[in-house]
Structure formats: structure tokens, C-alpha cells
Design a protein around this motif. Sequence first.
Motif, short mmCIF file in Angstrom:
data_model
loop_
_atom_site.label_atom_id
_atom_site.label_comp_id
_atom_site.label_asym_id
_atom_site.label_seq_id
_atom_site.Cartn_x
_atom_site.Cartn_y
_atom_site.Cartn_z
N ARG A 80 -5.50 13.85 8.95
CA ARG A 80 -4.58 13.31 9.95
C ARG A 80 -4.36 14.32 11.06
O ARG A 80 -4.41 14.00 12.24
CB ARG A 80 -3.26 13.02 9.24
N TYR A 90 -13.81 5.04 11.43
CA TYR A 90 -12.82 6.01 10.95
C TYR A 90 -12.48 5.89 9.46
O TYR A 90 -12.55 6.89 8.74
CB TYR A 90 -11.56 5.95 11.81
N PRO A 91 -12.14 4.69 8.98
CA PRO A 91 -11.77 4.61 7.56
C PRO A 91 -12.92 5.03 6.64
O PRO A 91 -12.69 5.62 5.59
CB PRO A 91 -11.44 3.13 7.35
N VAL A 147 -13.19 8.84 6.75
CA VAL A 147 -12.09 9.40 5.94
C VAL A 147 -12.47 9.38 4.47
O VAL A 147 -12.15 10.28 3.70
CB VAL A 147 -10.79 8.60 6.19
N ARG A 202 -6.06 3.21 -0.97
CA ARG A 202 -5.97 2.87 0.46
C ARG A 202 -7.34 2.87 1.12
O ARG A 202 -7.59 2.14 2.06
CB ARG A 202 -5.06 3.87 1.16
N ARG A 203 -8.22 3.72 0.61
CA ARG A 203 -9.54 3.82 1.24
C ARG A 203 -10.45 2.67 0.83
O ARG A 203 -11.27 2.20 1.61
CB ARG A 203 -10.20 5.14 0.84
N ARG A 210 -4.60 7.51 -2.38
CA ARG A 210 -5.52 7.60 -1.25
C ARG A 210 -6.78 6.80 -1.52
O ARG A 210 -7.29 6.09 -0.66
CB ARG A 210 -5.89 9.05 -0.96
N ALA A 256 -2.66 -0.05 16.94
CA ALA A 256 -2.72 1.29 16.35
C ALA A 256 -4.14 1.84 16.31
O ALA A 256 -4.56 2.43 15.32
CB ALA A 256 -2.09 1.30 14.95
N GLU A 315 0.73 5.96 11.07
CA GLU A 315 0.87 5.05 9.93
C GLU A 315 -0.48 4.41 9.60
O GLU A 315 -0.88 4.31 8.44
CB GLU A 315 1.90 3.97 10.24
N ALA A 316 -1.20 4.00 10.65
CA ALA A 316 -2.50 3.36 10.45
C ALA A 316 -3.45 4.31 9.73
O ALA A 316 -4.12 3.95 8.77
CB ALA A 316 -3.09 2.93 11.79
N VAL A 317 -3.48 5.55 10.22
CA VAL A 317 -4.38 6.53 9.64
C VAL A 317 -4.02 6.79 8.18
O VAL A 317 -4.88 6.90 7.31
CB VAL A 317 -4.31 7.81 10.49
N THR A 318 -2.72 6.82 7.90
CA THR A 318 -2.26 6.99 6.52
C THR A 318 -2.67 5.79 5.67
O THR A 318 -3.12 5.95 4.53
CB THR A 318 -0.72 7.14 6.48
N ALA A 319 -2.53 4.60 6.26
CA ALA A 319 -2.86 3.39 5.52
C ALA A 319 -4.35 3.34 5.17
O ALA A 319 -4.74 2.66 4.22
CB ALA A 319 -2.48 2.15 6.33
N PHE A 320 -5.18 4.04 5.94
CA PHE A 320 -6.60 4.07 5.61
C PHE A 320 -6.94 5.23 4.68
O PHE A 320 -8.10 5.53 4.44
CB PHE A 320 -7.45 4.11 6.88
N GLY A 321 -5.91 5.90 4.19
CA GLY A 321 -6.13 6.89 3.15
C GLY A 321 -6.49 8.28 3.64
O GLY A 321 -7.08 9.05 2.89
N ALA A 322 -6.12 8.62 4.88
CA ALA A 322 -6.42 9.96 5.36
C ALA A 322 -5.50 10.97 4.69
O ALA A 322 -4.33 10.69 4.44
CB ALA A 322 -6.23 10.02 6.88
N THR A 323 -6.04 12.16 4.39
CA THR A 323 -5.19 13.24 3.88
C THR A 323 -4.42 13.84 5.05
O THR A 323 -4.74 13.57 6.21
CB THR A 323 -6.04 14.36 3.25
N VAL A 366 0.15 4.84 15.05
CA VAL A 366 -1.20 5.36 14.85
C VAL A 366 -1.23 6.23 13.59
O VAL A 366 -2.15 6.13 12.76
CB VAL A 366 -1.66 6.17 16.09
N ASN A 371 0.83 -1.21 0.00
CA ASN A 371 0.00 0.00 0.00
C ASN A 371 0.86 1.25 0.00
O ASN A 371 0.40 2.34 0.34
CB ASN A 371 -0.99 0.02 1.17
N PHE A 409 -2.54 -3.85 12.39
CA PHE A 409 -1.19 -3.58 12.88
C PHE A 409 -0.84 -4.39 14.12
O PHE A 409 -1.71 -4.78 14.90
CB PHE A 409 -1.05 -2.09 13.20
N LEU A 433 3.17 2.44 1.84
CA LEU A 433 3.62 3.18 3.02
C LEU A 433 5.13 3.34 2.92
O LEU A 433 5.72 4.22 3.51
CB LEU A 433 3.24 2.44 4.30
#
Lengths: 403, 289
Positions: B202, A136-137, A140, A111-112, A108, A123, B190-198, B188, A82, A119, A84
Motif C-alpha cells: 500500500r 493491480y490485484p 498484489v 481478499r486476493r 489477505r 477508487a 480502502e480499495a487497495v486494502t480490499a484487494f489484499g495489499a499488505t 483508494v 471482507n 466502489f 474492512l
Amino acid sequence: MSSSTPPRDPKISIEHVYKIFGEDPQSVLPRVETGASKREILEETGHVVGIRDISLDIASGETFVVMGLSGSGKSTLIRHINRLIEPTAGRILIDGEDVLTLDEKQLRAMRRQKISMVFQRFALLPHKTVLANVMYPLRVDGVARDKAREAAMEQIETVGLAGYEDRYPRHLSGGMQQRVGLARALATSADVLLMDEAFSALDPLIRGDMQAQLKELQSKLHKTIVFITHDLDEALRLGDHIAILNDGELRQVGTGEDILLHPADDYVERFVRDVNRGRVVTLASTKRDATTLAASELSRARLIELIERDGVDAVVVVDGENRPVGAVSEATLYAGRNEPDAWWTDTGNLPMPEKASDDTVLAEVLPRFAGHSTPLVVVDAEGRVVGRMSATDALASLANDDG
Amino acid sequence: MEAGFPELIDTRGLRLAIDDAFNWVVIEWGRQLELAFLPVLRLLNNIEDGLLWTPWYIVILAIAGIGYLATRSIATAIGIVVMLFLTGLIGLWEPAMATIALMLTATFLAILVGIPLGILMSRSDRMQSIMLPVLDVMQTMPIFVYLIPFVMLFGPGKIPALLATIVFAVPPVIRLTNLGIRQVDAEVIEAVTAFGATSTQRLFSVQIPLALPTIMAGINQTTMMALSMVVIASMIGAGGLGYQVLQGIQRLEVSRGLLAGLAIVFLAIIFDRIAQAYGRRVQQHLHNS
């Protein structure tokens, strides 16, 4: 190296991926490509080789385990999927699309909607409730609050946390927190699930429960799961395919059985030496050839002839479809020595053999040898005879270094 | 004079150049700057007038009420009532309200400037490496040095006093906002980024909420520093309790200086308690187990 054929149409394809950490990775890449060792590179250039020339194909709907000890590069590898982490060289394809060509916005979106992640240390967002964490996801991604709540509640129920949705993560045990992590990853209905040592931080009993729950979920959802672990038992339990990584290099890819029975090199062999083979090795790979006799040719003389010819303790009598209809051991022959020839041609007079399907693991068939020593007849999914397994053979396969 | 440092350059020329340049700024831009800061002055005056217009007992009850809400402690609330009542009793009610107004305005503006700067600093290592030495200088420079340019620009009065106070008090909130955001658990993020947050998602959904206890500690320090500046700021026309102390010095009246000093201590205790309690509340919400 790989002992399994790659899937024809892989969901995820990792092609010759390199990752070098340091000031100027590109300048070091040619040396890494031509095979300079990790240590040489570190001493001469100060760069760290994270991953070296890894290629993998991961099929849609399978659980693919990447396993290795710490420092093997497995967590680095999974983060390439993904993005990262950006690779120094190589390609990563998902559904045939090169993810490295995606711009910020497309990345993005991927990822969404396409990939989610679980994790090692959960996390979770400590300032949000379980429900808000799972939502949350979706939030987002701009899903309306009501719809997000509904979808989140569904996942919370799926992982068995209904009733805890208004708690904060700190009020939950480790296992429950990771279930929240799992629910959060499932909420987006992404079809690729990355799990980075997801159960490693849990105590062994809880870990077992979580593995069972994941297997059960996976049997319904058929996600493409990439699971990272350092625990071989976990890898064998969950993985349809397992890739073994050491020092950033791929050592072997195959099914758990492949790896146990045909380790590619010394490293893998040392790795798998202490594992409980009985839980992994199936009858299909350890069975011996069975001596069979078609029911139409059945006679006492022929049975004696076959037993003597093959030196076996029993002959399996099969019908026209190669399905077992009886089994004759020396004891049967002796007990029926006074019966007329006509009695011997009637399969109804023969004892039925104990059958076992060829996908059964050894650990499960062992108890069936208790109290008697008649070999099991190994049959395939259609019930046709494919071999036999005696108690002695089973024990030998368990103990053997190379089955 | 042989042992002295040799005069390599003519510092008079250098100083003249700096002074001339600044004078030019004052002449060319003084008026515009004054106009630009008029809304700030108005805010300060409104707060001060409001505090003085409201009957004293209501002000005492309101501040005690805020203290109670923050600490959930009756004792603290009673302490606040007693301290404010004593302040009025020794005849320092009006200067105390002027000081509170100055401190609140300065703190409010310091937060308004400091938090965004802290956020910028947390997002770029280069920004951080530029800002850190600047903040160090701001905090070690003698306070009086700030007074000179502000007085020249605006003349003696409340605006230069307010601005000098802000410059002096703003570093902690910048530093701790930066620190708080940088300390948020990398996994945390990283997790938020992995879910596609801008990066904006974030920032507002994770980084700021999780950095809040640290940011609150910065706000607390900023409040205290603003309060400690009031005496010095009074030299350039801030009025309030500081002016009482200044008069004590000028007239050699120990009593005047002592009483005003006591009132400043009361205010410091009250606002420190309130700010700390809010900080703890936020922290508890995040970290208790």
C-alpha cells in the motif's frame, strides 16, 4: 419477517451481526441486544449503532441486493463481508468458513482470491494506467507480470474497453471508469463480488447501460454478487433477492415481487409505493384461475355450462397434458351456433388462445391486449395451463396497492 | 526589585547540571560521534571538490540543463546561466560552490532522514502527536541555539555546520510527507486494502506516489531553509558565501556583504525554480483532467 426460504447451502452467511461505533462498543452491546433504541444509545453513551442483529443467507451464484437509504447501514454491512469493518458481535461465514477467525495472512489471501469489490466513486489508482489498474490485484497477489497483463487484457475486453488500456483514469468518463473498476474486480476471478453503490455516481442513461452489462456478464459468470444500492428500481432490476435495511435493521428479505406484493411493514410499503410494478410483477403472482375443459369432454353444451358456472368470458380447452389446444369465448359459441355437434368436438375448429409464460412481467403483456380483449392463457415452463390474465385483471394488478 | 519574579529555584544549579551533563556527553562520546559523521564530511567534501574541479562553464551549463529539463523553459535556462555567470564575475565562484555543496548535502541528508520519519508519523496517530510539538519547537527555536551543542561536540567546522543546517531544514519534509500520505483518498486506500495489499504494498504502490506532489513541496521548502541557514552556519566554519557575509560584518564592508548576499539570492532563485518545477510536473501527472 423473511418471506423466502433461505438457501440450503449459502455461499455467504451473516449471523446476528452487530456493529457499534464508539470508544467501547462491547460495553454498550448488551443494551443494544436487549433492544435499546439507536437514539437512546447515542444520547446516553455516545455510541452509534451501525448495524443491529442482521442475519442473511446469500446463495451461490445469485445477485443479492442490499438496499436502504443513506445511514441505513448498508455500506457498513457489505464491508463486514471482507472485513474492512470488524463486527462488534456475530459471525460471517463464507463457504462455511468463519472469516472472523482468519489471521492477517489468511485474510489477505481471501481478499486476493475469493472476494473482490467495486466502489461507488470507482477508487481507481489515478497514477496508473487502465491496464495497470486492472493488473493491480493480480500483482498484489504475486502473479507474474506477463500473466497478469494477459488476464487484465481479457477483462478489459470483457467490459468493452479494449483500446483504452494505456489511458489514465482521468481521461475516461465516469461510466468508463466504473468499467475499469469492474474489470479490476473481475481480474482476480474471485467468485464473490461486492458492489458498493457501484452505479450510483453515474448518470441515469449510463447507469442503465451498466446494469444491463452486469446482468449480461452475470448470466455467463454466475458470481455471487452482493450489490448495495439506494435505488429501488436498480434493486428490482438486478436482484434475485433483495434485503431492505433501515436504521441498521433488516426490514424484509425476499424477491423483488415478494417485497412489492407483500411488504412486511409500513416502512417497506412506503418505500415500494411509487415503483413501477409492471416491470417486476409477473403473471405467476397475478394470474386468475382459468376454467379448463379436457378436449376429450368437449361439447357445446358443456362449454356453455362452464361459462355460466364460473362467470368467465372464455374456457380453455386442454389436452391430456394440460396444454392449451383451443379457447372458446361467448363470441365463438355464438358464431358456431349453427354448427353440428360433431364440429364442436373437433379441437381443430377452435381458435388457438394467445399464450404467455408465467415468468413474463405485466409490462410486457400489456401491449398484447391492444386491439382485442381476449384473455391470455398463462402457461408454465412446460407449456401447461396455470391460469389466465385478462386486460382488466392486468390493469387492476398494476394499480392495486396490494395485488 | 520587589516587582520582579521571585527566585523560586536556583537556575544556576539547573544550568550547571545541563552543561555538566552535556560536557560529559562531549567527553565520553565526542570522538565516536566525530568518527560516525566522517562519511558525511567526506560526502560534503567530494561534492565541493567535484564542483570546483569541474570547469566553471560546464558547471553553469549542467545546472542550466537541469533547470531546462525541469521547467522546459529556455528563458529559465538563460536566467540560470546569467545568474551563475554574474556570481563568478563578482569573484564569488568558489564560495558559491562551497555553499551549493553544503546545501545539496544537507538537503539530501534531510530527505534521507525526513521521508522515513514522515512515513512513520503518517502511520500512527500517537507518533504524530509526539512529533508535531517537537517539529514546532525545532522550527521556532532560534537557529543560533542549535550551533552551541554541535560546536561543542565537533568543534568549529563543516560537520557541526552541516548538522545544524539539517536540524533546521528537516521539519518541512517530515511534515509534508506525513500530510501528503494522510491526504491520500481514503476510498483508494480502502480499495487497495480490499484487494489484499499488505501495508508495505500500500505504501509503495499507492501512498507514496500519490503523496509525491506534497512531498516535493516539502523538499522545496527544505532546500530553501538549508540555503537560508548558510550565513549562520558560516559562523561555525561552514565557509562559502555565508562566510563572505560574516567577514563583511566583521570588517564593516558593505560591498562584500551585499555582493555575497546577492549571490545567495541567485542560488535561492535557481534552486527554488528547479524544485518547484519538479513538484508541478509530478502534480500535473496526477491531477490534470
